[in-house]
Design a protein around this motif. Structure first.
Motif, PDB file in Angstrom:
ATOM      1  N   THR A  39       0.722  -1.074  -0.046  1.00  0.00           N
ATOM      2  CA  THR A  39       0.015   0.118  -0.176  1.00  0.00           C
ATOM      3  C   THR A  39       0.898   1.186   0.055  1.00  0.00           C
ATOM      4  N   THR A  40       0.484   2.308  -0.786  1.00  0.00           N
ATOM      5  CA  THR A  40       1.041   3.569  -0.699  1.00  0.00           C
ATOM      6  C   THR A  40       0.402   4.437   0.416  1.00  0.00           C
ATOM      7  N   HIS A  41       1.181   4.987   1.342  1.00  0.00           N
ATOM      8  CA  HIS A  41       0.651   5.698   2.074  1.00  0.00           C
ATOM      9  C   HIS A  41       1.142   7.255   1.824  1.00  0.00           C
ATOM     10  N   VAL A  42       0.331   8.026   1.699  1.00  0.00           N
ATOM     11  CA  VAL A  42       0.545   9.475   1.450  1.00  0.00           C
ATOM     12  C   VAL A  42       0.574  10.163   2.763  1.00  0.00           C
ATOM     13  N   VAL A  43       1.646  10.578   3.448  1.00  0.00           N
ATOM     14  CA  VAL A  43       2.054  11.112   4.816  1.00  0.00           C
ATOM     15  C   VAL A  43       0.961  12.573   4.699  1.00  0.00           C
ATOM     16  N   TRP A  77       3.311  16.695   3.702  1.00  0.00           N
ATOM     17  CA  TRP A  77       4.224  16.665   4.631  1.00  0.00           C
ATOM     18  C   TRP A  77       4.663  18.331   4.919  1.00  0.00           C
ATOM     19  N   THR A  78       4.173  18.827   6.082  1.00  0.00           N
ATOM     20  CA  THR A  78       4.116  20.155   6.216  1.00  0.00           C
ATOM     21  C   THR A  78       4.065  20.740   7.561  1.00  0.00           C
ATOM     22  N   ILE A  79       4.235  21.785   8.055  1.00  0.00           N
ATOM     23  CA  ILE A  79       4.157  21.996   9.357  1.00  0.00           C
ATOM     24  C   ILE A  79       2.673  22.148   9.772  1.00  0.00           C
ATOM     25  N   PRO A  80       2.284  21.050  10.620  1.00  0.00           N
ATOM     26  CA  PRO A  80       0.710  21.122  10.896  1.00  0.00           C
ATOM     27  C   PRO A  80       0.039  22.598  11.172  1.00  0.00           C
ATOM     28  N   GLN A  81      -1.087  22.534  10.679  1.00  0.00           N
ATOM     29  CA  GLN A  81      -1.843  23.915  10.991  1.00  0.00           C
ATOM     30  C   GLN A  81      -2.995  23.701  12.054  1.00  0.00           C
ATOM     31  N   THR A  82      -3.164  22.382  12.036  1.00  0.00           N
ATOM     32  CA  THR A  82      -4.212  21.856  13.246  1.00  0.00           C
ATOM     33  C   THR A  82      -3.751  21.609  14.473  1.00  0.00           C
ATOM     34  N   GLY A  83      -2.231  21.531  14.563  1.00  0.00           N
ATOM     35  CA  GLY A  83      -1.712  21.216  15.961  1.00  0.00           C
ATOM     36  C   GLY A  83      -0.852  20.025  15.865  1.00  0.00           C
ATOM     37  N   ALA A  84       0.222  19.921  16.726  1.00  0.00           N
ATOM     38  CA  ALA A  84       1.260  18.968  16.959  1.00  0.00           C
ATOM     39  C   ALA A  84       0.370  17.643  16.962  1.00  0.00           C
ATOM     40  N   GLN A  85      -0.756  17.326  17.006  1.00  0.00           N
ATOM     41  CA  GLN A  85      -1.288  15.964  16.979  1.00  0.00           C
ATOM     42  C   GLN A  85      -1.757  15.426  15.237  1.00  0.00           C
ATOM     43  N   GLU A  86      -1.375  16.384  14.582  1.00  0.00           N
ATOM     44  CA  GLU A  86      -2.070  15.935  13.200  1.00  0.00           C
ATOM     45  C   GLU A  86      -1.357  14.800  12.761  1.00  0.00           C
ATOM     46  N   TYR A  87      -0.265  14.629  12.588  1.00  0.00           N
ATOM     47  CA  TYR A  87       0.318  13.465  12.193  1.00  0.00           C
ATOM     48  C   TYR A  87       0.144  12.247  12.867  1.00  0.00           C
ATOM     49  N   VAL A  88       0.043  12.341  14.296  1.00  0.00           N
ATOM     50  CA  VAL A  88      -0.533  11.344  15.262  1.00  0.00           C
ATOM     51  C   VAL A  88      -1.964  10.709  14.713  1.00  0.00           C
ATOM     52  N   THR A  89      -2.612  11.801  14.582  1.00  0.00           N
ATOM     53  CA  THR A  89      -4.143  11.360  14.162  1.00  0.00           C
ATOM     54  C   THR A  89      -4.054  10.570  12.819  1.00  0.00           C
ATOM     55  N   TRP A  90      -3.419  11.207  11.881  1.00  0.00           N
ATOM     56  CA  TRP A  90      -3.348  10.508  10.360  1.00  0.00           C
ATOM     57  C   TRP A  90      -2.818   9.000  10.533  1.00  0.00           C
ATOM     58  N   ALA A  91      -1.692   8.804  11.403  1.00  0.00           N
ATOM     59  CA  ALA A  91      -1.110   7.663  11.453  1.00  0.00           C
ATOM     60  C   ALA A  91      -2.144   6.540  11.997  1.00  0.00           C
ATOM     61  N   SER A  92      -2.850   7.034  13.018  1.00  0.00           N
ATOM     62  CA  SER A  92      -3.699   6.091  13.876  1.00  0.00           C
ATOM     63  C   SER A  92      -4.687   5.400  12.888  1.00  0.00           C
ATOM     64  N   ALA A 131       5.530   9.312  13.632  1.00  0.00           N
ATOM     65  CA  ALA A 131       5.668   7.947  14.373  1.00  0.00           C
ATOM     66  C   ALA A 131       4.792   6.894  14.074  1.00  0.00           C
ATOM     67  N   ILE A 132       5.184   5.553  13.417  1.00  0.00           N
ATOM     68  CA  ILE A 132       4.528   4.764  13.070  1.00  0.00           C
ATOM     69  C   ILE A 132       4.646   3.408  13.618  1.00  0.00           C
ATOM     70  N   THR A 133       3.746   2.449  13.681  1.00  0.00           N
ATOM     71  CA  THR A 133       4.113   1.087  14.092  1.00  0.00           C
ATOM     72  C   THR A 133       3.731   0.245  12.946  1.00  0.00           C
ATOM     73  N   VAL A 134       4.768  -0.602  12.332  1.00  0.00           N
ATOM     74  CA  VAL A 134       4.900  -1.481  11.286  1.00  0.00           C
ATOM     75  C   VAL A 134       4.636  -2.766  11.571  1.00  0.00           C
ATOM     76  N   LEU A 135       3.658  -3.570  11.145  1.00  0.00           N
ATOM     77  CA  LEU A 135       3.375  -4.807  11.348  1.00  0.00           C
ATOM     78  C   LEU A 135       3.655  -5.753  10.312  1.00  0.00           C
ATOM     79  N   THR A 136       3.689  -7.145  10.584  1.00  0.00           N
ATOM     80  CA  THR A 136       4.267  -8.065   9.720  1.00  0.00           C
ATOM     81  C   THR A 136       3.285  -8.459   8.440  1.00  0.00           C
ATOM     82  N   SER A 137       1.910  -8.125   8.679  1.00  0.00           N
ATOM     83  CA  SER A 137       0.853  -8.289   7.817  1.00  0.00           C
ATOM     84  C   SER A 137      -0.423  -7.452   7.929  1.00  0.00           C
ATOM     85  N   ALA A 138      -1.030  -7.207   6.850  1.00  0.00           N
ATOM     86  CA  ALA A 138      -2.374  -6.192   6.909  1.00  0.00           C
ATOM     87  C   ALA A 138      -3.496  -6.718   7.525  1.00  0.00           C
TER      88      ALA A 138
END
Length: 170
Positions: A26-30, A36-51, A122-129
């Motif tokens: 799968t291709t994940h567009v971060v 990939w930029t300075i978050p406008q909605t706060g420091a949790q933006e990439y945490v929320t996206w990755a979750s 920060a991401i957590t990578v699994l062995t399978s989907a």
């Protein structure tokens, strides 16, 4: 009649391999459409996206950014937490990174105070989907796509193999 059974078995095996290839990458567009930029909605933006993502070995991360405005560097957790960087950064956008190992992975922007402003992932990578419950993951269509070069190669390989096997029967 016996050759038809053999051909059906071979076809089934090749189809199973093909489906595994398609599902494996799968291709994940971060950051999704934000990139990939300075978050406008706060420091949790990439945490929320990755979750909302499932990351597995063989997947691709695409960091969309403007060259000379941002960069990306994979770092250990301590550097992620402190926004300190050493090593070789990817300075040309977009940056395509293949996920090659399981576990926690950390990425930061090293320009100015971008990391301190929340431009870190920060991401957590699994062995399978497959999720712990046993059901396949359902990636968000707005941030992922399965039309990657690896899938194209896999599909071509499977189709060539299938034609060779069918040639043995006819």
């Amino acid at each position: 009649m016996e050759s038809q059974k053999k051909m059906m078995v071979v076809f089934g095996l090749v189809a199973a391999v093909f489906l595994q290839c398609v599902a494996a990458q799968t291709t994940h567009v971060v950051g999704g459409s934000v990139g990939w930029t300075i978050p406008q909605t706060g420091a949790q933006e990439y945490v929320t996206w990755a979750s909302g993502q499932k990351f597995v070995v063989g997947d691709f991360l695409i960091f969309n950014f403007t060259t000379n405005s941002h960069d990306v560097l994979e770092v250990p957790k301590a550097s992620f937490d402190s926004c300190s960087s050493t090593g070789s950064t990817i300075k040309t956008g977009p940056a395509n990174i293949t996920i090659n190992s399981t576990g926690e992975q950390y990425y930061i922007c090293t320009i100015g105070n971008h990391c301190q402003s929340g431009q870190k992932l920060a991401i957590t990578v699994l062995t399978s989907a497959t999720s712990p419950g046993g059901s396949p993951s359902a990636p968000s269509p707005s941030t992922t796509a399965n039309n990657t070069p690896g899938v194209t190669f896999c599909a071509g390989f499977v189709l060539c193999s299938l034609s060779l096997v069918m040639g043995l029967f006819f």
